[in-house]
Design a protein around this motif. Structure first.
Motif, short mmCIF file in Angstrom:
data_model
loop_
_atom_site.label_atom_id
_atom_site.label_comp_id
_atom_site.label_asym_id
_atom_site.label_seq_id
_atom_site.Cartn_x
_atom_site.Cartn_y
_atom_site.Cartn_z
N CYS A 1 8.21 -8.00 -6.81
CA CYS A 1 7.10 -8.63 -6.09
C CYS A 1 5.81 -8.42 -6.86
N ALA A 2 4.89 -9.36 -6.72
CA ALA A 2 3.60 -9.20 -7.35
C ALA A 2 2.92 -7.95 -6.81
N THR A 3 2.28 -7.20 -7.68
CA THR A 3 1.67 -5.95 -7.27
C THR A 3 0.36 -6.23 -6.54
N PRO A 4 0.31 -5.97 -5.24
CA PRO A 4 -0.92 -6.22 -4.49
C PRO A 4 -1.93 -5.10 -4.70
N LYS A 5 -3.15 -5.36 -4.28
CA LYS A 5 -4.20 -4.35 -4.39
C LYS A 5 -3.89 -3.16 -3.49
N LEU B 1 7.10 -0.14 -9.64
CA LEU B 1 7.05 0.53 -8.36
C LEU B 1 6.23 -0.31 -7.37
N PRO B 2 6.64 -0.37 -6.12
CA PRO B 2 5.86 -1.11 -5.12
C PRO B 2 4.61 -0.34 -4.74
N VAL B 3 3.67 -1.05 -4.11
CA VAL B 3 2.45 -0.41 -3.61
C VAL B 3 2.68 -0.08 -2.14
N ASN B 4 2.79 1.20 -1.86
CA ASN B 4 3.08 1.64 -0.49
C ASN B 4 1.96 1.24 0.46
N GLY B 5 2.34 0.67 1.59
CA GLY B 5 1.37 0.27 2.60
C GLY B 5 0.72 -1.07 2.38
N ALA B 6 1.06 -1.76 1.31
CA ALA B 6 0.40 -3.01 0.97
C ALA B 6 0.69 -4.13 1.96
N LEU B 7 1.79 -3.99 2.70
CA LEU B 7 2.18 -5.05 3.64
C LEU B 7 1.90 -4.67 5.09
N VAL C 1 14.72 -0.91 14.01
CA VAL C 1 13.98 -0.22 12.95
C VAL C 1 14.74 -0.43 11.65
N TYR C 2 14.01 -0.68 10.56
CA TYR C 2 14.66 -0.81 9.25
C TYR C 2 13.85 -0.04 8.22
N TYR C 3 14.54 0.80 7.45
CA TYR C 3 13.93 1.63 6.43
C TYR C 3 14.26 1.06 5.05
N GLY C 4 13.24 0.95 4.19
CA GLY C 4 13.49 0.48 2.84
C GLY C 4 12.36 0.85 1.91
N ASP C 5 12.64 0.77 0.61
CA ASP C 5 11.62 1.14 -0.39
C ASP C 5 10.94 -0.07 -1.01
N SER C 6 11.57 -1.24 -0.97
CA SER C 6 11.02 -2.40 -1.67
C SER C 6 10.18 -3.28 -0.75
N ASP C 7 9.35 -4.12 -1.36
CA ASP C 7 8.58 -5.08 -0.58
C ASP C 7 9.50 -6.04 0.17
N ALA C 8 10.62 -6.42 -0.46
CA ALA C 8 11.56 -7.33 0.20
C ALA C 8 12.18 -6.69 1.43
N ASP C 9 12.42 -5.38 1.39
CA ASP C 9 12.92 -4.69 2.58
C ASP C 9 11.92 -4.81 3.72
#
Length: 215
Positions: free
Chosen positions: A21-25, A199-205, A166-174
């Motif tokens: 995924c594109a890396t968000p701010k 690496l994804p940006v945690n909390g970006a979504l 509830v769903y747990y995941g590490d990726s933006d797609a999750d």
């Protein structure tokens, strides 16, 4: 019985795994949660169905992916298009994957509540998969459901069809798949030394992020 994955499907999966995924701010205010606050937020609810991604969420499986790269395509990610790699990985390599401590705690909490656990992975299905058995043994799962192999990162319908709350995941797609399915999306942080980059940006979504969940 699932049909063998085609070369076209493998190519599509390869592209999805590499593009990411594109890396968000970086968000200014991440919604951090602890295991204690998570437990408190659901402890009064009746038993429910919950879901987990596998790679970098419940297992640190980079040893398998690194070994596969060295064997099938040193210096490139072409190994991800190789059916033999997936057959070997699903067929027992996860005995060398490291169960994450945060996953042990989450699974123990949900089992104590009587919840039904589902594991949904973007890996392709291969004959003779041992992932289901390995996860059951590694985490002491009492009512083990067969692992769901989606052959790609999109998991919305799989989450929806199983009624996961509830769903747990590490990726933006999750996270986006869980949100689209109406499930509570919770980010488990990916370890910095994972082979899955970027690496994804945690909390970006806007999702909740578990503290101390890289290991």
């Amino acid at each position: 019985m699932p049909s063998p994955i085609s070369s076209t499907a493998l190519a599509a999966l390869f592209s999805l795994l590499l593009v990411g995924c594109a890396t968000p701010k970086q968000p200014a205010d991440i919604h951090w949660i602890t295991l204690d606050t998570l437990s408190s937020s659901i402890q009064k609810d009746a038993p429910m169905a919950v879901g987990f991604d596998i790679d970098d969420t419940v297992l640190f499986s980079s040893p398998c992916f690194y070994a596969g790269q060295q064997k099938y395509s040193p210096g490139s990610n072409d190994y991800l298009k190789n059916t033999e790699f997936w057959t070997e990985t699903n067929g027992g390599c996860d005995r060398y994957s490291i169960p994450k401590d945060v996953a042990r705690s989450l699974i123990a909490m949900h089992q104590q509540r009587g919840d039904t656990l589902h594991f949904i992975t973007g890996r392709p299905h291969t004959e003779g998969e041992q992932v289901t058995t390995i996860l059951q043994q590694a985490f002491g799962i009492k009512n083990m459901q067969p692992v769901v192999f989606t052959s790609g990162p999109e998991k919305t319908r799989f989450i929806h069809d199983r009624g996961l709350q509830v769903y747990y995941g590490d990726s933006d797609a999750d996270i986006t798949s869980a949100q689209a399915a109406g499930a509570r999306a919770i980010r488990v942080m990916r370890a910095a030394n994972s082979t899955y980059k970027p690496l994804p940006v945690n909390g970006a979504l806007g999702e909740e992020v578990l503290v101390d969940s890289t290991h």
